[in-house]
Design an enzyme around this catalytic site. Structure first.
Site, PDB file in Angstrom:
ATOM      1  N   HIS A  22       0.895  -1.420   0.060  1.00 12.15           N
ATOM      2  CA  HIS A  22       0.136  -0.131   0.152  1.00 12.15           C
ATOM      3  C   HIS A  22       0.927   1.303  -0.034  1.00 12.15           C
ATOM      4  O   HIS A  22       0.668   2.215  -0.766  1.00 12.15           O
ATOM      5  CB  HIS A  22      -0.931   0.012   1.313  1.00 12.15           C
ATOM      6  CG  HIS A  22      -1.869  -0.996   1.056  1.00 12.15           C
ATOM      7  ND1 HIS A  22      -3.157  -1.095   1.001  1.00 12.15           N
ATOM      8  CD2 HIS A  22      -1.837  -2.470   1.115  1.00 12.15           C
ATOM      9  CE1 HIS A  22      -4.037  -1.901   0.712  1.00 12.15           C
ATOM     10  NE2 HIS A  22      -2.906  -2.968   0.872  1.00 12.15           N
ATOM     11  N   ASP A 114      -6.111   5.891   1.434  1.00 12.40           N
ATOM     12  CA  ASP A 114      -6.329   4.316   0.974  1.00 12.40           C
ATOM     13  C   ASP A 114      -7.661   3.878   1.312  1.00 12.40           C
ATOM     14  O   ASP A 114      -8.355   4.157   2.283  1.00 12.40           O
ATOM     15  CB  ASP A 114      -5.305   3.570   1.864  1.00 12.40           C
ATOM     16  CG  ASP A 114      -5.189   2.165   1.493  1.00 12.40           C
ATOM     17  OD1 ASP A 114      -6.092   1.578   1.053  1.00 12.40           O
ATOM     18  OD2 ASP A 114      -3.989   1.781   1.292  1.00 12.40           O
TER      19      ASP A 114
END
Ligand code: UDP
Length: 454
Positions: A22, A114
């Site tokens: 990520h 995110d």
């Protein structure tokens, strides 16, 4: 672009989920925004931030808490306990961070969060700031979870074959693993589906993919989410369009690196099988033994990443450095995939590894472990046609003979050559997407121009 003083530059907070897969793409996207004059503050959890080395000095670092600052997520005891606490403590501490930045007149123009943190959008909106959801998984997977959110697809799966708009027909083995663990523990599937609970309130929806790879789904989803933009592949420039020579690395890593480029240097072109299963996958002893025996008994060279936590699973007496093979605990995967000695990539099919192999034109053998990886394996094998999925037996283990057969198919046969040339085609399209006038580049310019002139 004219130089602007720090305070007049647009400022984005980039809130990344604590995981290599990520942080890597979100940091890479941050670097692209910086080049357009945007100031970046990277935000991740306190515990995870301790692992980060080499965040570029131009990028400020701030933290929030997931409730496990000292020992880390394993202290939570279960994924559900972690997710619940992260949501509660994460949103409180993110609120405090936005408050602190506001008081210090460090204005924030946009929070790029995110999509695993949908609560971040609710917090952002309390402050009247723009919110951009950044999807770290691919559009097929997003499409699947979105349909669960809509209620048009249910877990456990009722049908044998799943038909969704703009997707190939999917069998159970192609679906994200959490559909099959739903009955004993619904928390993981719920976690992925909740990404879409408030997405229509986001000012932007950005995805780490490129239009040419996902044309049909992107055209379709833009009718539902007009603010959707593909902005990838977010990988360092040296491995794509090469326009920024110094951009050779994602910039952060939680693992220590081993040097293996030197070892690759004297191997013939296309002769080495690269094996790596990313930062999380943990195969059982039996699977590790089958892999080890296959690589030892196969004719060609191999480079195998076995993370330090997995090393005890190697068979007794397995040598980590021989003439034909090298085992390392971590490597710079991009440099390895870009090396001309690499002939194929045995991968767990994490989305970053998938994009990286597409961008570097390397054919694959898929051994998906969990989550979205089976879906990525399906796409690589049957849609983008850059590899094959290794068959599993009744115990869900890929046996050594089966894997040897796959390696021969890719490294020695006509089929392998076709897959290689397909991979090169996707690579060319990826380079085009990030170059001037390319689809992703144009989308990034639109996003940044909007920050300067909302
Ligand atoms: N990676 C690396 N060295 C390794 C193995 C992996 O640099 O030895 C990087 C890889 O390039 C990718 C990331 O770690 O950017 C893994 O992300 P992915 O989504 O493929 O898998 P995950 O770790 O999230 O399962």
């Amino acid at each position: 672009m004219e130089k602007k003083s720090i305070t007049s530059r647009a400022h984005c907070l980039v809130l990344a989920f604590p995981g290599q897969g990520h942080i890597n793409p979100m940091l890479q996207f941050s670097k692209l925004l910086e080049r357009q004059g945007v100031r970046i503050t990277l935000v991740t959890t306190r515990f995870y931030s301790k692992n980060l080395q080499n965040v570029p000095p131009s990028i400020a670092l701030e933290t929030i808490s997931d409730g496990f600052d000292e020992v880390g997520p394993q202290e939570a005891g279960s994924p559900k306990a972690y997710i619940d606490r992260l949501c509660q403590v994460g949103s409180e501490t993110f609120h405090e961070l936005l408050e602190k930045l506001g008081k210090s007149r460090n204005h924030v123009d946009c929070v790029i969060y995110d999509s695993f943190f949908p609560w971040a959008l609710d917090v952002t909106k309390r402050f009247g700031i723009l919110g951009a959801s950044y999807l770290t998984q691919n559009m097929t997977v997003n499409n699947i979870y979105y349909h669960v959110h809509l209620g048009t697809l249910q877990a456990p799966l009722k049908e044998h074959e799943i038909s969704l708009p703009k997707l190939p027909k999917l069998q159970h083995e192609d679906m994200p693993s959490f559909f099959f663990t739903y009955e004993e523990d619904p928390s993981m599937l719920d976690f992925f589906v909740v990404q879409f609970s408030n997405i229509d309130k986001a000012d932007w929806i950005l995805c780490n993919t490129y239009y040419e790879l996902d044309k049909e789904i992107v055209d379709w989803i833009m009718e539902i989410w007009p603010k959707f933009r593909s902005i990838g592949p977010n990988i360092p420039s040296l491995f794509l369009d090469k326009r920024y020579e110094n951009d050779q690395d994602y910039g952060v890593t939680e693992f220590k690196r081993d040097e293996c480029i030197e070892w690759l240097d004297d191997k013939p072109k296309g002769s080495v099988v690269y094996v790596s299963f990313g930062s999380i996958a943990t195969f059982g002893d039996e699977q590790m033994e089958e892999l080890a025996c296959c690589l030892k008994e196969s004719l060609g060279y191999f480079l195998w990443v076995v993370r330090a936590s997995e090393e005890t699973k190697l068979p007794k007496g397995f040598e980590k450095k021989t003439k034909k093979g090298l085992v390392v605990t971590w490597c710079s995967q991009l440099k390895v995939l870009a090396h001309e000695a690499i002939g194929c990539f045995v991968t767990h099919c994490g989305w970053n590894s998938t994009l990286e192999t597409l961008c570097l034109g390397v054919p694959i053998i898929a051994i998906p472990f969990w989550s979205d990886q089976s879906t990525n394996a399906k796409l690589m094998a049957d849609v983008w046609k850059i590899g094959i999925r290794a068959p599993i037996d009744d115990n869900k283990v890929v046996r050594r003979e089966a894997l040897k057969h796959c390696i021969r198919e890719i490294m020695e046969n006509e089929k392998g050559k076709e897959m290689k040339s397909n991979a090169i085609r996707w690579k060319t399209l990826a380079v085009k997407a990030v170059s001037d006038d390319g689809s992703s580049h144009k989308n990034i310019l639109e996003f940044t121009n909007n920050l300067f002139h909302p």
